[in-house]
Motif scaffolding. Structure first.
Motif, PDB file in Angstrom:
ATOM      1  N   VAL A 111      42.015  34.462   8.645  1.00 50.80           N
ATOM      2  CA  VAL A 111      43.314  34.689   9.281  1.00 50.80           C
ATOM      3  C   VAL A 111      44.416  34.633   8.234  1.00 50.80           C
ATOM      4  CG1 VAL A 111      44.995  33.705  10.900  1.00 50.80           C
ATOM      5  CG2 VAL A 111      42.586  33.900  11.555  1.00 50.80           C
ATOM      6  N   SER A 112      44.321  33.693   7.329  1.00 46.39           N
ATOM      7  CA  SER A 112      45.309  33.570   6.262  1.00 46.39           C
ATOM      8  C   SER A 112      45.314  34.809   5.362  1.00 46.39           C
ATOM      9  CB  SER A 112      45.017  32.315   5.432  1.00 46.39           C
ATOM     10  OG  SER A 112      45.899  32.229   4.350  1.00 46.39           O
ATOM     11  N   ASP A 113      44.139  35.321   5.047  1.00 43.74           N
ATOM     12  CA  ASP A 113      44.045  36.526   4.219  1.00 43.74           C
ATOM     13  C   ASP A 113      44.653  37.738   4.926  1.00 43.74           C
ATOM     14  OD1 ASP A 113      42.820  35.090   2.214  1.00 43.74           O
ATOM     15  OD2 ASP A 113      40.781  35.763   2.725  1.00 43.74           O
TER      16      ASP A 113
ATOM     17  N   TYR B 203      49.073  41.477   5.455  1.00 41.77           N
ATOM     18  CA  TYR B 203      50.061  42.090   6.353  1.00 41.77           C
ATOM     19  C   TYR B 203      51.475  41.911   5.795  1.00 41.77           C
ATOM     20  CZ  TYR B 203      52.762  42.948  10.589  1.00 41.77           C
ATOM     21  OH  TYR B 203      53.656  43.425  11.493  1.00 41.77           O
ATOM     22  N   MET B 204      51.792  40.697   5.363  1.00 44.37           N
ATOM     23  CA  MET B 204      53.134  40.435   4.838  1.00 44.37           C
ATOM     24  C   MET B 204      53.363  41.145   3.502  1.00 44.37           C
ATOM     25  SD  MET B 204      54.646  38.810   7.183  1.00 44.37           S
ATOM     26  CE  MET B 204      56.143  38.284   6.402  1.00 44.37           C
ATOM     27  N   ALA B 205      52.345  41.264   2.689  1.00 42.39           N
ATOM     28  CA  ALA B 205      52.488  41.933   1.389  1.00 42.39           C
ATOM     29  C   ALA B 205      52.715  43.432   1.549  1.00 42.39           C
ATOM     30  CB  ALA B 205      51.249  41.678   0.533  1.00 42.39           C
TER      31      ALA B 205
ATOM     32  N   LEU C 230      64.989  37.127  11.407  1.00 43.83           N
ATOM     33  CA  LEU C 230      63.715  37.074  12.134  1.00 43.83           C
ATOM     34  C   LEU C 230      62.613  37.921  11.503  1.00 43.83           C
ATOM     35  CD1 LEU C 230      65.100  37.375  15.787  1.00 43.83           C
ATOM     36  CD2 LEU C 230      64.462  35.283  14.586  1.00 43.83           C
ATOM     37  N   MET C 231      62.832  38.495  10.337  1.00 43.80           N
ATOM     38  CA  MET C 231      61.850  39.387   9.738  1.00 43.80           C
ATOM     39  C   MET C 231      61.123  38.798   8.533  1.00 43.80           C
ATOM     40  SD  MET C 231      61.652  42.307  11.322  1.00 43.80           S
ATOM     41  CE  MET C 231      61.661  41.375  12.819  1.00 43.80           C
ATOM     42  N   GLU C 232      61.461  37.586   8.124  1.00 44.42           N
ATOM     43  CA  GLU C 232      60.813  37.014   6.947  1.00 44.42           C
ATOM     44  C   GLU C 232      59.402  36.515   7.233  1.00 44.42           C
ATOM     45  OE1 GLU C 232      63.579  33.994   8.790  1.00 44.42           O
ATOM     46  OE2 GLU C 232      63.853  36.012   8.030  1.00 44.42           O
ATOM     47  N   GLY C 233      59.020  36.506   8.476  1.00 45.17           N
ATOM     48  CA  GLY C 233      57.693  36.071   8.880  1.00 45.17           C
ATOM     49  C   GLY C 233      57.715  35.725  10.356  1.00 45.17           C
TER      50      GLY C 233
END
Length: 136
Positions: free
Chosen positions: A8-10, A15-17, A28-31
């Motif tokens: 899940v972390s990967d 996704y964030m990268a 609200l978009m930083e995560g």
């Protein structure tokens, strides 16, 4: 269990990268953290804080403020829809399999409209809070 957490972390890190760098500084978009906090606060208010607060009170009459609030929401959502259609109905605009280029102003505008739609959902939390706890 640790393998699941690692997976899940990967997925989250990937996704964030690969997110759109133009929107990472928007509220609200930083995560997902701020969104989770707002949803938890909402649930706490609706289930615990609001009922405790209104226990010994008569319901407030919010017909006119709610009418104005709903009118503003209708016009805001209509504007967001019209702006989205204005971009998507341009000649040579694609609705599906759209590749957004970072230099395309229409692409950024669609991202902005999407953010406003997302933000409006948090404002619409007020509907539930007010209907459940403050009106008869």
């Amino acid at each position: 269990m640790t393998t699941l957490v690692k997976s899940v972390s990967d997925v989250y890190d990937d996704y964030m990268a690969n997110g759109d760098p133009r929107v990472t500084k928007w509220p609200l978009m930083e995560g997902p953290g701020p969104t989770f906090v707002l949803v938890i606060m909402y649930v706490l208010f609706v289930k615990k804080i609001g009922p405790a607060w209104m226990m010994d009170k008569k319901p407030y009459d919010l017909r006119y403020p709610m009418f104005l609030y709903n009118l503003v929401l209708v016009f805001t959502n209509f504007y967001l829809l019209m702006e989205t259609f204005r971009i998507l109905f341009k000649p040579k605009s694609k609705w599906f399999c759209r590749i957004d280029h970072h230099s395309d102003p229409d692409s950024l505008r669609l991202a902005e409209l999407g953010w406003w739609f997302f933000f409006m959902k948090f404002i619409e939390f007020a509907d539930t809070v007010s209907y459940i706890h403050f009106t008869s």
